[in-house]
Motif scaffolding. Structure first.
Motif, PDB file in Angstrom:
ATOM      1  N   GLY A   1       0.828  -1.134  -0.122  1.00  0.00           N
ATOM      2  CA  GLY A   1       0.166  -0.089  -0.084  1.00  0.00           C
ATOM      3  C   GLY A   1       0.693   1.184  -0.068  1.00  0.00           C
ATOM      4  N   GLY A   2       1.966   1.188   0.613  1.00  0.00           N
ATOM      5  CA  GLY A   2       2.826   2.356   0.481  1.00  0.00           C
ATOM      6  C   GLY A   2       3.489   2.617  -0.608  1.00  0.00           C
ATOM      7  N   ILE A   3       3.647   1.555  -1.466  1.00  0.00           N
ATOM      8  CA  ILE A   3       4.243   1.808  -2.911  1.00  0.00           C
ATOM      9  C   ILE A   3       3.408   2.675  -3.569  1.00  0.00           C
ATOM     10  CG2 ILE A   3       4.836   0.720  -5.187  1.00  0.00           C
ATOM     11  CD1 ILE A   3       5.838  -1.708  -3.416  1.00  0.00           C
ATOM     12  N   ARG A   4       1.998   2.487  -3.512  1.00  0.00           N
ATOM     13  CA  ARG A   4       1.123   3.295  -4.177  1.00  0.00           C
ATOM     14  C   ARG A   4       1.320   4.840  -3.947  1.00  0.00           C
ATOM     15  NH1 ARG A   4      -0.958   3.184  -9.012  1.00  0.00           N
ATOM     16  NH2 ARG A   4      -0.986   0.861  -8.403  1.00  0.00           N
ATOM     17  N   TRP A   5       1.225   5.033  -2.686  1.00  0.00           N
ATOM     18  CA  TRP A   5       1.823   6.439  -2.399  1.00  0.00           C
ATOM     19  C   TRP A   5       3.176   7.074  -3.282  1.00  0.00           C
ATOM     20  CZ3 TRP A   5      -0.332   9.995   1.493  1.00  0.00           C
ATOM     21  CH2 TRP A   5      -1.579   9.598   2.243  1.00  0.00           C
ATOM     22  N   GLY A   6       4.206   6.364  -2.922  1.00  0.00           N
ATOM     23  CA  GLY A   6       5.231   6.848  -3.667  1.00  0.00           C
ATOM     24  C   GLY A   6       5.329   6.774  -5.009  1.00  0.00           C
ATOM     25  N   PHE A   7       4.298   5.902  -5.683  1.00  0.00           N
ATOM     26  CA  PHE A   7       3.976   6.066  -6.984  1.00  0.00           C
ATOM     27  C   PHE A   7       3.184   7.436  -7.607  1.00  0.00           C
ATOM     28  CE2 PHE A   7       1.999   4.393 -10.978  1.00  0.00           C
ATOM     29  CZ  PHE A   7       3.212   4.418 -11.765  1.00  0.00           C
ATOM     30  N   ALA A   8       2.454   7.677  -6.568  1.00  0.00           N
ATOM     31  CA  ALA A   8       1.403   8.746  -6.944  1.00  0.00           C
ATOM     32  C   ALA A   8       2.047  10.076  -6.862  1.00  0.00           C
ATOM     33  CB  ALA A   8       0.240   8.498  -6.420  1.00  0.00           C
ATOM     34  N   LEU A   9       2.981  10.385  -5.760  1.00  0.00           N
ATOM     35  CA  LEU A   9       3.282  11.534  -5.393  1.00  0.00           C
ATOM     36  C   LEU A   9       4.159  12.436  -6.238  1.00  0.00           C
ATOM     37  CD1 LEU A   9       3.693  11.156  -1.469  1.00  0.00           C
ATOM     38  CD2 LEU A   9       1.740  12.183  -2.663  1.00  0.00           C
ATOM     39  N   PRO A  10       5.121  11.673  -7.050  1.00  0.00           N
ATOM     40  CA  PRO A  10       6.097  12.626  -7.882  1.00  0.00           C
ATOM     41  C   PRO A  10       5.250  13.158  -9.093  1.00  0.00           C
ATOM     42  CG  PRO A  10       7.139  10.209  -7.385  1.00  0.00           C
ATOM     43  CD  PRO A  10       5.371  10.286  -6.776  1.00  0.00           C
ATOM     44  N   GLU A  11       5.851  14.517  -9.716  1.00  0.00           N
ATOM     45  CA  GLU A  11       5.252  14.877 -10.655  1.00  0.00           C
ATOM     46  C   GLU A  11       5.341  14.180 -12.046  1.00  0.00           C
ATOM     47  OE1 GLU A  11       6.866  19.101 -10.903  1.00  0.00           O
ATOM     48  OE2 GLU A  11       6.055  19.651  -8.959  1.00  0.00           O
ATOM     49  N   GLY A  12       4.409  14.306 -12.832  1.00  0.00           N
ATOM     50  CA  GLY A  12       4.629  13.509 -14.090  1.00  0.00           C
ATOM     51  C   GLY A  12       4.279  12.003 -13.834  1.00  0.00           C
ATOM     52  N   SER A  13       3.752  11.576 -12.642  1.00  0.00           N
ATOM     53  CA  SER A  13       3.534  10.160 -12.494  1.00  0.00           C
ATOM     54  C   SER A  13       1.989   9.818 -13.240  1.00  0.00           C
ATOM     55  CB  SER A  13       3.421  10.044 -11.173  1.00  0.00           C
ATOM     56  OG  SER A  13       3.022   8.628 -10.990  1.00  0.00           O
ATOM     57  N   PRO A  14       1.836   8.759 -13.807  1.00  0.00           N
ATOM     58  CA  PRO A  14       0.581   8.608 -14.236  1.00  0.00           C
ATOM     59  C   PRO A  14      -0.629   8.254 -13.306  1.00  0.00           C
ATOM     60  CG  PRO A  14       1.686   6.571 -14.744  1.00  0.00           C
ATOM     61  CD  PRO A  14       2.878   7.714 -14.248  1.00  0.00           C
ATOM     62  N   ALA A  15       0.015   8.045 -12.121  1.00  0.00           N
ATOM     63  CA  ALA A  15      -1.098   7.823 -10.980  1.00  0.00           C
ATOM     64  C   ALA A  15      -1.226   9.261 -10.291  1.00  0.00           C
ATOM     65  CB  ALA A  15      -0.541   6.656  -9.998  1.00  0.00           C
ATOM     66  N   LYS A  16      -2.382   9.732 -10.340  1.00  0.00           N
ATOM     67  CA  LYS A  16      -2.330  10.920  -9.556  1.00  0.00           C
ATOM     68  C   LYS A  16      -2.797  10.997  -8.032  1.00  0.00           C
ATOM     69  CE  LYS A  16      -1.814  13.090 -13.449  1.00  0.00           C
ATOM     70  NZ  LYS A  16      -0.622  13.864 -13.854  1.00  0.00           N
ATOM     71  N   PRO A  17      -1.967  12.024  -7.388  1.00  0.00           N
ATOM     72  CA  PRO A  17      -2.424  11.742  -5.878  1.00  0.00           C
ATOM     73  C   PRO A  17      -3.883  12.245  -5.506  1.00  0.00           C
ATOM     74  CG  PRO A  17      -1.069  13.752  -6.238  1.00  0.00           C
ATOM     75  CD  PRO A  17      -1.154  13.186  -7.692  1.00  0.00           C
TER      76      PRO A  17
END
Length: 254
Positions: free
Chosen positions: A143-159
């Motif tokens: 579950g924490g990986i999803r936070w790290g994947f969504a927070l950076p700018e330009g990521s396909p997963a939006k926060p």
């Protein structure tokens, strides 16, 4: 007969222009001076038949070429998202070496515990709880990986609410599994459900990870879930035995 020949020469303007080309024995002055309608009366019948057949053949070839241009190949269907074995598994060779080695090293606590208990044909409650606790930690980590994947700018997963809220769900399942510490069956099944939900989020529901990571996630999740299922089967099949000396001495005193 003359009317039939005149009807054959009713072709498009481009084809009629081809008929105005100078013929052997004709001068350019004659061709330009004589109107096209009067040429029909001047040309011999053999030349009229030859020119009419050539005009019809050119018209047919021009028409067939237009039909060939209109034919289009049907578009190929796009690959399905969940067709993992065909589209994602070959990308496993492109995975990062540290992620690959650390991921498979993280399966050691999952695989070693049921293997040890199966060899000794006994169930250790301490090892069973240790495996369930480790599985709960892994579920929270996913579950924490999803936070790290969504927070950076330009990521396909939006926060947004969907991504961040769904990433909390595996942690809740991990917490719920630890509440059933006295019942290893319920605790183990809760961890397995949490692993399945996290895998479903990463492969289908939310914006997905790179292909090599999806393939790695699928393999690690399947091995971890099978190890937990093997542990639960050992708990039901083999007798229970304590590892701690204090617990064994208390049982003897009783």
């Amino acid at each position: 007969m003359f009317c039939l020949l005149r009807y054959c020469f009713q072709v498009p303007s481009k084809m009629m222009y081809l008929q105005r080309l100078p013929q052997p024995g004709w001068s350019k002055a004659v061709c330009s001076a004589v109107p096209f309608d009067n040429i029909l009366g001047v040309l011999p019948k053999s030349q009229l038949f030859r020119h009419s057949s050539a005009s019809i053949t050119k018209a047919q070839s021009f028409h067939s070429s237009c039909c060939n241009l209109k034919k289009k190949k049907p578009p190929e269907p796009e690959p399905r998202q969940l067709d993992l074995l065909r589209y994602d598994m070959p990308s496993l060779k492109d995975s990062s070496k540290p992620a690959l080695y650390l991921g498979f090293a993280g399966l050691i606590p999952f695989v070693s515990i049921p293997l040890l208990m199966a060899i000794q044909e006994v169930s250790y409650p301490e090892l069973v709880f240790a495996q369930i606790a480790y599985g709960a930690c892994v579920v929270s980590f996913l579950g924490g990986i999803r936070w790290g994947f969504a927070l950076p700018e330009g990521s396909p997963a939006k926060p947004d609410w969907i991504n961040l809220a769904n990433s909390v769900v595996p942690s809740l399942f991990a917490w719920l599994a630890l509440l059933f510490k006295d019942d290893p069956i319920q605790a183990g099944m809760t961890v397995i459900i949490g692993l399945g939900i996290a895998l479903h989020y990463d492969l289908a529901l939310l914006p997905t990870y790179p292909r090599w990571f999806k393939a790695l996630r699928a393999i690690l999740t399947i091995v971890a879930a099978c190890s937990l299922i093997a542990t639960l089967c050992i708990v039901n099949a083999y007798p229970e035995k304590r590892l701690s000396r204090y617990a064994s001495e208390s049982e003897v005193s009783k």
